[in-house]
Design an enzyme around this catalytic site. Sequence first.
Site, PDB file in Angstrom:
ATOM      1  N   LYS A 205       0.856  -1.184   0.000  1.00 42.71           N
ATOM      2  CA  LYS A 205       0.000   0.000   0.000  1.00 42.71           C
ATOM      3  C   LYS A 205       0.887   1.227   0.000  1.00 42.71           C
ATOM      4  O   LYS A 205       1.662   1.457   0.927  1.00 42.71           O
ATOM      5  CB  LYS A 205      -0.893  -0.021   1.226  1.00 42.71           C
ATOM      6  CG  LYS A 205      -1.828   1.162   1.291  1.00 42.71           C
ATOM      7  CD  LYS A 205      -2.866   0.973   2.370  1.00 42.71           C
ATOM      8  CE  LYS A 205      -3.751   2.188   2.469  1.00 42.71           C
ATOM      9  NZ  LYS A 205      -4.732   2.030   3.546  1.00 42.71           N
ATOM     10  N   ARG A 215     -10.954   9.556   1.690  1.00 37.94           N
ATOM     11  CA  ARG A 215     -10.852  10.250   2.985  1.00 37.94           C
ATOM     12  C   ARG A 215     -11.973  11.287   3.124  1.00 37.94           C
ATOM     13  O   ARG A 215     -12.449  11.534   4.226  1.00 37.94           O
ATOM     14  CB  ARG A 215      -9.462  10.861   3.151  1.00 37.94           C
ATOM     15  CG  ARG A 215      -8.390   9.776   3.241  1.00 37.94           C
ATOM     16  CD  ARG A 215      -6.974  10.351   3.305  1.00 37.94           C
ATOM     17  NE  ARG A 215      -5.978   9.287   3.209  1.00 37.94           N
ATOM     18  CZ  ARG A 215      -4.679   9.508   3.063  1.00 37.94           C
ATOM     19  NH1 ARG A 215      -4.218  10.740   3.002  1.00 37.94           N
ATOM     20  NH2 ARG A 215      -3.844   8.488   2.980  1.00 37.94           N
ATOM     21  N   LYS A 227       1.066   9.795   5.959  1.00 37.26           N
ATOM     22  CA  LYS A 227       1.148   8.370   6.297  1.00 37.26           C
ATOM     23  C   LYS A 227       2.453   7.724   5.813  1.00 37.26           C
ATOM     24  O   LYS A 227       2.550   6.514   5.677  1.00 37.26           O
ATOM     25  CB  LYS A 227      -0.082   7.651   5.730  1.00 37.26           C
ATOM     26  CG  LYS A 227      -1.403   8.173   6.318  1.00 37.26           C
ATOM     27  CD  LYS A 227      -2.586   7.255   6.000  1.00 37.26           C
ATOM     28  CE  LYS A 227      -3.871   7.750   6.677  1.00 37.26           C
ATOM     29  NZ  LYS A 227      -5.005   6.821   6.497  1.00 37.26           N
ATOM     30  N   GLU A 243       7.551  -6.756   1.200  1.00 32.16           N
ATOM     31  CA  GLU A 243       6.294  -6.731   1.961  1.00 32.16           C
ATOM     32  C   GLU A 243       5.457  -7.981   1.666  1.00 32.16           C
ATOM     33  O   GLU A 243       4.873  -8.572   2.571  1.00 32.16           O
ATOM     34  CB  GLU A 243       5.475  -5.479   1.607  1.00 32.16           C
ATOM     35  CG  GLU A 243       6.013  -4.184   2.205  1.00 32.16           C
ATOM     36  CD  GLU A 243       5.674  -4.032   3.696  1.00 32.16           C
ATOM     37  OE1 GLU A 243       5.068  -4.940   4.286  1.00 32.16           O
ATOM     38  OE2 GLU A 243       6.029  -2.982   4.265  1.00 32.16           O
ATOM     39  N   LYS A 258      -2.095  -1.582  -3.982  1.00 32.67           N
ATOM     40  CA  LYS A 258      -2.961  -0.410  -3.950  1.00 32.67           C
ATOM     41  C   LYS A 258      -2.151   0.863  -3.981  1.00 32.67           C
ATOM     42  O   LYS A 258      -1.177   0.945  -3.234  1.00 32.67           O
ATOM     43  CB  LYS A 258      -3.764  -0.508  -2.661  1.00 32.67           C
ATOM     44  CG  LYS A 258      -4.595   0.647  -2.291  1.00 32.67           C
ATOM     45  CD  LYS A 258      -5.250   0.333  -0.987  1.00 32.67           C
ATOM     46  CE  LYS A 258      -6.065   1.507  -0.575  1.00 32.67           C
ATOM     47  NZ  LYS A 258      -6.664   1.304   0.709  1.00 32.67           N
ATOM     48  N   TYR A 323     -14.860   0.942  -7.465  1.00 29.22           N
ATOM     49  CA  TYR A 323     -16.135   1.651  -7.293  1.00 29.22           C
ATOM     50  C   TYR A 323     -16.926   1.623  -8.601  1.00 29.22           C
ATOM     51  O   TYR A 323     -18.058   2.096  -8.640  1.00 29.22           O
ATOM     52  CB  TYR A 323     -15.863   3.103  -6.870  1.00 29.22           C
ATOM     53  CG  TYR A 323     -15.065   3.165  -5.588  1.00 29.22           C
ATOM     54  CD1 TYR A 323     -15.692   3.014  -4.357  1.00 29.22           C
ATOM     55  CD2 TYR A 323     -13.677   3.307  -5.610  1.00 29.22           C
ATOM     56  CE1 TYR A 323     -14.962   3.020  -3.173  1.00 29.22           C
ATOM     57  CE2 TYR A 323     -12.934   3.322  -4.436  1.00 29.22           C
ATOM     58  CZ  TYR A 323     -13.582   3.166  -3.223  1.00 29.22           C
ATOM     59  OH  TYR A 323     -12.861   3.157  -2.060  1.00 29.22           O
TER      60      TYR A 323
HETATM   61  C1  PBG Z   1      -7.743   2.950   5.376  1.00 30.64           C
HETATM   62  C2  PBG Z   1      -7.929   2.846   3.916  1.00 30.64           C
HETATM   63  C3  PBG Z   1      -7.697   3.834   2.934  1.00 30.64           C
HETATM   64  C4  PBG Z   1      -8.176   3.298   1.750  1.00 30.64           C
HETATM   65  C5  PBG Z   1      -8.640   2.017   2.016  1.00 30.64           C
HETATM   66  N1  PBG Z   1      -8.451   1.743   3.348  1.00 30.64           N
HETATM   67  C6  PBG Z   1      -7.197   5.212   3.031  1.00 30.64           C
HETATM   68  C7  PBG Z   1      -5.906   5.514   3.603  1.00 30.64           C
HETATM   69  O1  PBG Z   1      -5.069   4.630   3.866  1.00 30.64           O
HETATM   70  O2  PBG Z   1      -5.691   6.691   3.865  1.00 30.64           O
HETATM   71  C8  PBG Z   1      -8.219   4.021   0.428  1.00 30.64           C
HETATM   72  C9  PBG Z   1      -9.221   3.496  -0.546  1.00 30.64           C
HETATM   73  C10 PBG Z   1      -9.537   4.417  -1.676  1.00 30.64           C
HETATM   74  O3  PBG Z   1      -8.915   5.477  -1.866  1.00 30.64           O
HETATM   75  O4  PBG Z   1     -10.460   4.078  -2.413  1.00 30.64           O
HETATM   76  N2  PBG Z   1      -6.560   2.555   5.919  1.00 30.64           N
END
Ligand code: PBG
Length: 334
Positions: A205, A215, A227, A243, A258, A323
């Site tokens: 991620k 968010r 983050k 990872e 992701k 989505y």
């Molecule tokens: C939470 C999480 C996030 C997403 C999925 N789980 C956001 C983040 O890490 O800030 C993002 C999903 C998206 O943008 O569609 N940890």
Amino acid sequence: MKTVTTQIEPIIQRPRRNRKSAALRALVQETRLHPSQLIAPLFLLEGEGKKEEITSMPGIYRQSLDLLLKEVEELYAMGVRGIDLFPVIPAEKKDAVGSEALNENNLLCRALIALKKEMPEMCVMVDVALDPYTNHGHDGLVNTEGVILNDPTLEVLGNMSVLAAEAGADIIAPSDMMDGRVAYIRKCLDQSGFPDVGILSYAVKYASAFYGPFRDALHSAPKFGDKKTYQMDPANSREALRECALDEAEGADMLLIKPALAYLDIITKIRAHTTLPIGAYHVSGEYAMVMAAAQKGWLDADRIFYECLTSIKRAGADFIFTYAAKRVIPLIKA
Ligand code: PBG
């Protein structure tokens, strides 16, 4: 105008022969999307009869459980077999340690129980991380200096996972990027009598600007810092393999990458390094930018999504969180 003509040599190879009819094109098609490999992320709201469109994600809603159940039925009828649930936690229920995450009567647990009762055939995944529940918006516990604490967070994640499993979750999907959480969650699930609840690790991620609209949806943008001490640097690909290897060794059943489109090379590399099923998350920003262009009349959103998801599959993903499932499925030929 000067024109040039020269002898055309005999053309032996004519790839166009395989494209000359729809039947032939279908016959030689290498990659195919299937509704059962699309997973719909859904945003859950407290209350009844409530539905709010997310401004930065046209066509995507935060909705209360009654309406969400209808949407899940609709998705199932279209062939979707997986959903991922994200509860929208009101500001007054958020705190520094994300206490609401461990309330066994919270919105998520109630929704899981109802969903598994109404639609037991649907595979229900639960995103495990603290950010929807914390007032600072980070995925883990934070100390007074603003450091995101790895080991103390594991305990919370383990408890969240067991709560979700008790309420009926099929798959736990930790998205927090703390080290060692897959092994820790596996142990918690096994000790609590849930050896069959799987773990889909968000193994790779990236610290990405593509999460912005998500968010917005959860009102979960970090209140300080970013983050980058836990999510990965977009510049790195060897680290992605590391990872994945760690999460696989810790007992992950599936791996997730992701975002998706800006990381197709990563998907392909991981495909070559693991025998586990891999998924990709076509994230909120990837959805939002296509919809924004479509609203201006510049792009055909559905065809763009079809092409994007096909490329993610072609890169090596087995399944895709998106989505755009409802937009793309009508374009998938039987
Ligand atoms: C939470 C999480 C996030 C997403 C999925 N789980 C956001 C983040 O890490 O800030 C993002 C999903 C998206 O943008 O569609 N940890």
